[in-house]
Design a protein around this motif. Structure first.
Motif, PDB file in Angstrom:
ATOM      1  N   ALA A   1      -7.800  -2.357   2.198  1.00  0.00           N
ATOM      2  CA  ALA A   1      -6.385  -2.604   2.507  1.00  0.00           C
ATOM      3  C   ALA A   1      -6.243  -3.870   3.348  1.00  0.00           C
ATOM      4  CB  ALA A   1      -5.779  -1.405   3.232  1.00  0.00           C
TER       5      ALA A   1
ATOM      6  N   VAL B 226      -2.540   2.698   7.062  1.00  0.00           N
ATOM      7  CA  VAL B 226      -2.426   1.596   6.097  1.00  0.00           C
ATOM      8  C   VAL B 226      -1.176   1.612   5.221  1.00  0.00           C
ATOM      9  CG1 VAL B 226      -4.948   1.544   5.919  1.00  0.00           C
ATOM     10  CG2 VAL B 226      -3.637   2.562   4.080  1.00  0.00           C
TER      11      VAL B 226
ATOM     12  N   ARG C  54       0.847  -1.191   0.000  1.00  0.00           N
ATOM     13  CA  ARG C  54       0.000   0.000   0.000  1.00  0.00           C
ATOM     14  C   ARG C  54       0.880   1.236   0.000  1.00  0.00           C
ATOM     15  NH1 ARG C  54      -2.913  -4.228   2.885  1.00  0.00           N
ATOM     16  NH2 ARG C  54      -1.441  -3.628   4.464  1.00  0.00           N
TER      17      ARG C  54
END
Ligand code: ADP
Ligand code: MG
Length: 238
Positions: free
Chosen positions: A181, A200, A27
């Motif tokens: 996520a 995240v 991410r």
């Protein structure tokens, strides 16, 4: 996935030797001042714009003008923009089934089932029969996320998905992105939501004037910026 990518609009050099590798499941949050090239980079990954030099490789396919490259993008890359871009004359369900039935040739029944699954995941299955204009901005943006997920992409790109929303709707969209996520989706998100980034992001990338200036873990980037430019940017958005 991006290797020394350069892009010009006429004579304006908007991406300067941009290199960025995104690992599966990673991410990444991209931030930087307005006009620094964030949208352009995202749009090059999705081939909405093309770069002039350097290489962009997505899921093993180099992005060129070839149909093979475009097929890869359509199948593997989902995108959510600042403006939701839903089709106003189609219901929420139809918005979600259009691409899977047309591009993936999925039978309608199956596409509808899948769409309901994703609409449930973004917590608006009850809105399936409505038209976009009947939904709030936050709900429309969650539909846009569900619609992108219906193509079962390997990577999701977000370009300031909450910046057009009223404050009370920002959270519901960010919560949807956090839960996405949590499923392990590979995500590249342009956003200035630092709370989201801290929660995240594996890596934060800071762009300025077409260049990646600095990148690192969120704590390091926000807590101990190395460059004056990032320090100034953080001071501005806090
Ligand atoms: P950001 O998303 O970081 O705000 P953009 O990628 O939108 O930045 O823009 C980067 C630069 O490219 C800016 O100088 C902008 O004016 C220019 N630009 C963006 N889109 C176009 C376009 N379609 N034609 C010409 N210049 C553009
Ligand atoms: Mg932008």
């Amino acid at each position: 996935m991006l290797d020394r990518v350069n892009k010009w609009y006429d004579k304006t050099h908007v991406l300067r030797d941009v290199s960025l590798t995104v690992a599966p499941g990673e991410r990444i949050v991209v931030c930087g001042p307005s006009g620094s090239g964030k949208s352009t980079m995202i749009r090059c990954i999705n081939r909405l714009e093309h770069h002039q030099t350097g290489r962009i490789v997505v899921e093993g396919t180099e992005l060129t003008g070839s149909t093979r490259a475009l097929d890869t993008i359509r199948r593997e890359v989902g995108m959510v923009f600042q403006a939701y871009n839903l089709f106003p004359h189609l219901t929420i369900l139809e918005n979600c089934t259009l691409a899977p039935t047309l591009v993936r040739k999925m039978p309608r029944r199956e596409a509808e089932q899948l769409a309901m699954e994703y609409l449930t995941r973004v917590k608006i299955p009850d809105q399936a029969g409505k038209y976009p204009g009947q939904l709030s901005g936050g709900q429309q943006q969650r539909v846009a996320i569900a619609r992108a997920l219906c193509m079962q992409p390997k990577i999701m790109l977000f370009d300031e998905p909450t910046s057009a929303l009223d404050p009370e709707m920002i959270k519901e969209v960010l919560d949807t992105m956090v839960s996405l996520a949590d499923t392990g989706m590979t995500m590249v998100c342009v956003t200035h939501e630092m709370g989201f980034a801290r929660r995240v992001a594996d890596r934060v990338v800071f762009m300025d004037r077409g260049e990646i200036i600095e990148s690192g873990a969120p704590e390091q980037m926000f807590g101990d910026p190395k460059t004056d430019r990032l320090r100034a940017f953080i001071a501005q958005i806090l």
